[in-house]
Design an enzyme around this catalytic site. Sequence first.
Site, PDB file in Angstrom:
ATOM      1  N   TYR A 141      60.225  68.179  86.192  1.00  0.00           N
ATOM      2  CA  TYR A 141      60.470  66.849  85.632  1.00  0.00           C
ATOM      3  C   TYR A 141      61.014  66.978  84.207  1.00  0.00           C
ATOM      4  O   TYR A 141      62.019  66.360  83.851  1.00  0.00           O
ATOM      5  CB  TYR A 141      59.162  66.064  85.635  1.00  0.00           C
ATOM      6  CG  TYR A 141      59.228  64.670  85.056  1.00  0.00           C
ATOM      7  CD1 TYR A 141      59.681  63.597  85.829  1.00  0.00           C
ATOM      8  CD2 TYR A 141      58.818  64.408  83.758  1.00  0.00           C
ATOM      9  CE1 TYR A 141      59.723  62.301  85.307  1.00  0.00           C
ATOM     10  CE2 TYR A 141      58.860  63.116  83.226  1.00  0.00           C
ATOM     11  CZ  TYR A 141      59.308  62.069  84.009  1.00  0.00           C
ATOM     12  OH  TYR A 141      59.351  60.799  83.488  1.00  0.00           O
ATOM     13  N   LYS A 145      64.810  65.812  82.896  1.00  0.00           N
ATOM     14  CA  LYS A 145      64.966  64.780  81.867  1.00  0.00           C
ATOM     15  C   LYS A 145      65.625  65.353  80.610  1.00  0.00           C
ATOM     16  O   LYS A 145      66.431  64.672  79.956  1.00  0.00           O
ATOM     17  CB  LYS A 145      63.619  64.158  81.532  1.00  0.00           C
ATOM     18  CG  LYS A 145      62.989  63.382  82.696  1.00  0.00           C
ATOM     19  CD  LYS A 145      63.852  62.203  83.128  1.00  0.00           C
ATOM     20  CE  LYS A 145      63.120  61.306  84.129  1.00  0.00           C
ATOM     21  NZ  LYS A 145      63.949  60.146  84.535  1.00  0.00           N
TER      22      LYS A 145
END
Lengths: 233, 233
Positions: A141, A145
């Site tokens: 994640y 990002k």
Amino acid sequence: MQRAIIYGGRGGLGTVLVSHFKAKGWWICSVDLQPNEEANENVLVDPKLDWVLQDALVLTEMEKKVGTEKVDAIINMAGGWAGGAADSKDFIPNCDLMWKQSVWSSTIAASLASKYLKAGGLVLLPGAKPALAGTPGMIGYGMAKAAVHQLVKSLACEKSGLPADSCTLALLPITLDTPMNRKWMPKADHSTWTSLDYVAELALKWSTGLDRPSSGSLVQLVTAGGATSLICE
Amino acid sequence: MQRAIIYGGRGGLGTVLVSHFKAKGWWICSVDLQPNEEANENVLVDPKLDWVLQDALVLTEMEKKVGTEKVDAIINMAGGWAGGAADSKDFIPNCDLMWKQSVWSSTIAASLASKYLKAGGLVLLPGAKPALAGTPGMIGYGMAKAAVHQLVKSLACEKSGLPADSCTLALLPITLDTPMNRKWMPKADHSTWTSLDYVAELALKWSTGLDRPSSGSLVQLVTAGGATSLICE
């Protein structure tokens, strides 16, 4: 009529954005796995395709929907969450999933912007505040990002391939107040969660050209006591 | 005997590292598409496999090579370069290529570290100084390297899945003095390029535990007049 493409327009946040923009009279094309019936047009993504073919398909289909008039804003709110430290059995599968959800969608949004965005238009991409530092329990994640954050910096530069005077921003929430987050974190302090309506109104304001931070900004949404403030960097 | 896994051990920089470590008496396992005959052991990567299967194959094969004794260092020097702005026909294909070369290899190196690295060992991953800002002419390259930088921050945190007291660093060159770069940029100022021997000696020093920056550092290599200095952040 003002027009926007909303990538992830059938997702939790995307659905709220489509409704909000429609209520203000905007023409909306949603891009997602499933159609959003409220949108004026839908482009469907085939999850079995690879990155290159998915980009090609979305671009070709969009040409039929957009026609000759370019759009004012391209907003990507696709993406989910999955955890995993380096010693987890889910580590690599979740890196793969996070990459596809956040980065494939954001690069295809950039591709769309290079062809279908008006000069002076907005590109809004999905960042995350935690990814500004290390994220050991959700490594994939964080990487995805962080890549979106750097993409925003690139798109804001001269010669990025985007139209003149366009503005590219990343939205960096901490926790959004979604039904799924309420379900999984029932005992959390919800007064620090950012409401989807707030995000939709902010995206609309920036799409109309009002109060935009400078292009390339990573805009953190910090909510306390139910009120949200913006921190740009 | 000190031991290291060198991912990309058959590449331009990897080959120099293997030779340098071998000359100092290290046991080396190279991971690459082709074997490095100078290495003690080789694990071959199958480029047709997806991310998840490639990770699984490298981990399984490595178990046979490493045996019961863990390694002192895991160094990834895989990765190449490809350009592309958002309006380039190569944009998405090159994003895909850069991701596979830099990020797949770095996450699989992290996976290996969670299983085969000694406590106090070194993980060294391939960053790039330009990716600290926007990279409009090489968007995919910038995103992949930014992801590697954030991965290093994650791996340096508690509970990242790496062994106790391990040190994870990213090396951020500007331009390396390789035969390929000499070929493509014959008129550039080569006195600002960093030599591969310098990188190999630095990697060896850190692998033996000497003069390591703090874990999580992004270490820029800034060369001027043929001399290189380090900037850590």
